[in-house]
Design an enzyme around this catalytic site. Structure first.
Site, short mmCIF file in Angstrom:
data_model
loop_
_atom_site.label_atom_id
_atom_site.label_comp_id
_atom_site.label_asym_id
_atom_site.label_seq_id
_atom_site.Cartn_x
_atom_site.Cartn_y
_atom_site.Cartn_z
N CYS A 1 -5.22 -7.19 2.54
CA CYS A 1 -5.00 -5.60 2.66
C CYS A 1 -5.99 -4.89 3.51
CB CYS A 1 -4.87 -5.04 1.07
SG CYS A 1 -3.72 -5.77 0.21
N CYS B 1 -13.39 -0.81 5.59
CA CYS B 1 -13.47 0.01 6.60
C CYS B 1 -14.76 0.90 6.04
CB CYS B 1 -12.28 0.86 7.05
SG CYS B 1 -11.54 1.66 5.58
N CYS C 1 -8.45 4.15 0.37
CA CYS C 1 -9.79 3.27 0.19
C CYS C 1 -10.58 3.76 -1.17
CB CYS C 1 -10.62 3.48 1.64
SG CYS C 1 -10.02 3.11 2.96
#
Lengths: 148, 389
Positions: A35, A60, A104
């Site tokens: 993912c 990220c 996130c």
């Protein structure tokens, strides 16, 4: 102009609580490299209080920043209080995230829950907020909602 | 802080000589090329000259160059114009899985209109299979479109062979040469293509300027309707300064081609050699043979591309990534997926493209910082070589 605000960038560039605990009382993992984000949060518990937390994150900038923020937020809190930490609070404390990046921080709140769930399992503890909680619930559904 | 731009495939700076040519066409030489007085004719001459310059770069006739607003319009015109013109003949298009979105999304739109599209695979090196292409052809096939150079992995497709197959079956052949222009010798006669898309801002010209090559004798429907510009085939008042700039950039690219290729490939190879030697668990995506001279696409295992990009940016270094997190769609790169790169590795890819202004010092600066950045992110990462994925 920048992709992220100054608070997010600070938590990304100088993340707090990176690493692993020597003898964690609870370990939670959420997400998967497939993912694009995978987060591990470990907690140290004394009585009902979280005395330390560490994270390791593949992901990220906002995944790393939200891991840093989430661990900072739960240290010093009781288990009950930590279970009440929401994505919105993590995002608010980060001063906001770009809409496309909101998933996130969903990861961070689930990783906290999973760490506490692990602690509860090992110590025969019961918390109302974990009633019926499934740490292995489908982790991918956050992604689909954000399709442009 | 040092600034190192390694994203020349995204866009290039306008060269000083190009800008110098353009400037008068914003101010004193502003006439409409369609006007019949001197001020208009002066502009018309400038467009004619630019058409010759662009034609010369690809060995076309000037009359075969139609100026557009860029690569995307050229791709759209080629595919929609061909489909509209040939709709009585068939409804099948063959393209590849690794085209630019300008082509893929145009094809997806056409599929909704009832067209059928075959998307060719690529092998582990990044090339299409000519047998799969020929096998995909039916009596309904009206267009084959295969990009010359891929924008992510830089692989150069065998367009001459593709065109020969298309010709054998009497099918129109288009190539998106946006990444190829100025980066390898292109001869449209030798390639045998019917349609070719090119863009100015990838060759040190201005943005918003491009062209569609339409081989003499080939007929496709118009895409933009209006005035009689571009020999009645592409309406709209010419982007005069943009066209002049494209022309000058094409002229420089032609004169500089050999040096450009040598300069870029030497620095690109130096970058690759240093990264592979000095940073463990790194992989090159796509073959190094038959590749864009400036392109390098690397997977850094166990870390995520947007994080790498952001940290490089802190040091004034500009690159791009195939990671899903970096895209607004959250989809990992379709090109790397087609190449067979596992999804978790796609998230850790970075594309570097060197160009005319890159120096060896730039490369050293990038690699030195990259080493620290990769080590730092691997320290943070929840996956590593011992734990595995």
């Amino acid at each position: 102009m920048a992709l992220y605000n100054d608070i997010v960038m600070d938590h990304f560039l100088n993340p707090k609580n990176v690493g692993e605990l020597e003898n964690p009382d609870g370990t939670g993992v959420y997400g998967s490299p497939v993912c694009g984000d995978m987060m591990q949060i470990q907690i140290k518990v004394d009585g009902e209080k979280i005395t330390d937390a560490k994270f390791k994150t593949f992901g990220c900038g906002s995944a790393i920043a939200s891991s840093s923020m989430a661990t900072s937020m739960i240290i010093g809190k009781t288990i009950e209080e930590a279970l009440e930490v929401t994505n919105k609070e993590i995002i608010d404390n980060l001063g906001g995230l770009p809409p496309v990046k909101v998933h996130c921080s969903v990861l961070a709140d689930k990783a906290i829950k999973n760490a506490i769930y692990d602690y509860a399992q090992k110590n025969g503890k019961h918390y109302a907020a974990l009633e019926g909680y499934d740490p292995n619930a489908d982790e991918d559904d956050d992604h689909g909602d954000i399709e442009e | 802080m040092r600034n190192v731009y390694l994203d020349y495939s995204a866009t290039t700076p306008v060269k000083e000589e190009v800008l110098k040519e353009m400037i008068p066409y914003f101010t004193e030489k502003f006439g409409n090329p369609s006007s019949l007085y001197d001020k208009g004719l002066e502009s018309k001459d400038a467009v004619t000259h630019a058409r010759e310059q662009v034609a010369a770069l690809i060995n076309a006739k000037p009359a075969e160059i139609y100026f557009t607003a860029g690569g995307t319009e050229s791709d759209n015109w080629a595919v929609f114009g061909a489909c509209e013109k040939l709709k009585s003949k068939g409804n099948h298009i063959i393209t590849t899985k690794i085209e630019h979105h300008a082509m893929l999304h145009s094809c997806a739109f056409l599929e909704k209109q009832g067209y059928e599209v075959t998307y060719l695979d690529i092998d582990k090196d990044g090339f299409i299979d000519l047998k799969q292409l020929e096998d995909a052809i039916t009596d309904k096939t009206i267009l084959i479109s295969v990009m010359l150079v891929n924008n992510e992995i830089g692989t150069i497709q065998p367009i001459k062979e593709v065109a020969a197959i298309a010709k054998k079956h009497g099918i129109l052949i288009h190539t998106d040469a946006v990444q190829g222009l100025g980066n390898l010798p292109i001869d449209v006669k030798d390639l045998g293509v019917d349609l070719m898309s090119v863009s100015s801002h990838k060759i040190y010209g201005p943005k918003g300027s491009g062209a569609l090559y339409i081989r003499k004798g080939v007929s496709i429907s118009n895409y933009l309707h209006g005035g009689a510009q571009e020999n009645r085939r592409r309406a709209g008042t010419e982007n005069l300064a943009g066209i002049v700039g494209f022309g000058k950039a094409a002229e420089i690219a032609k004169n500089n081609l050999e040096n450009h290729i040598k300069h870029c490939s030497e620095l690109r190879n130096y970058l690759k050699d240093r990264i592979i030697a000095e940073i463990p668990d790194t992989y090159v995506n796509g073959t190094m043979e038959k590749r864009h001279p400036g392109n390098l696409n690397i997977t850094f295992k166990y870390i995520e591309g947007e994080s790498i990009l952001l940290l490089l940016n802190q040091f004034g270094i500009s690159v791009s990534t195939g990671s899903a997190c970096s895209s607004t769609s959250l989809e990992p790169s379709h090109v790397l997926s087609a190449l067979g790169v596992p999804v978790e590795m796609i998230h850790g890819t970075v594309r570097f493209t060197v160009g005319d202004f890159t120096t060896k010092e730039d490369i050293d600066y990038v690699v030195d910082n990259l080493k620290t950045i990769v080590a730092k992110l691997r320290e943070i990462s929840s996956v590593n070589s011992t734990k595995g994925w």
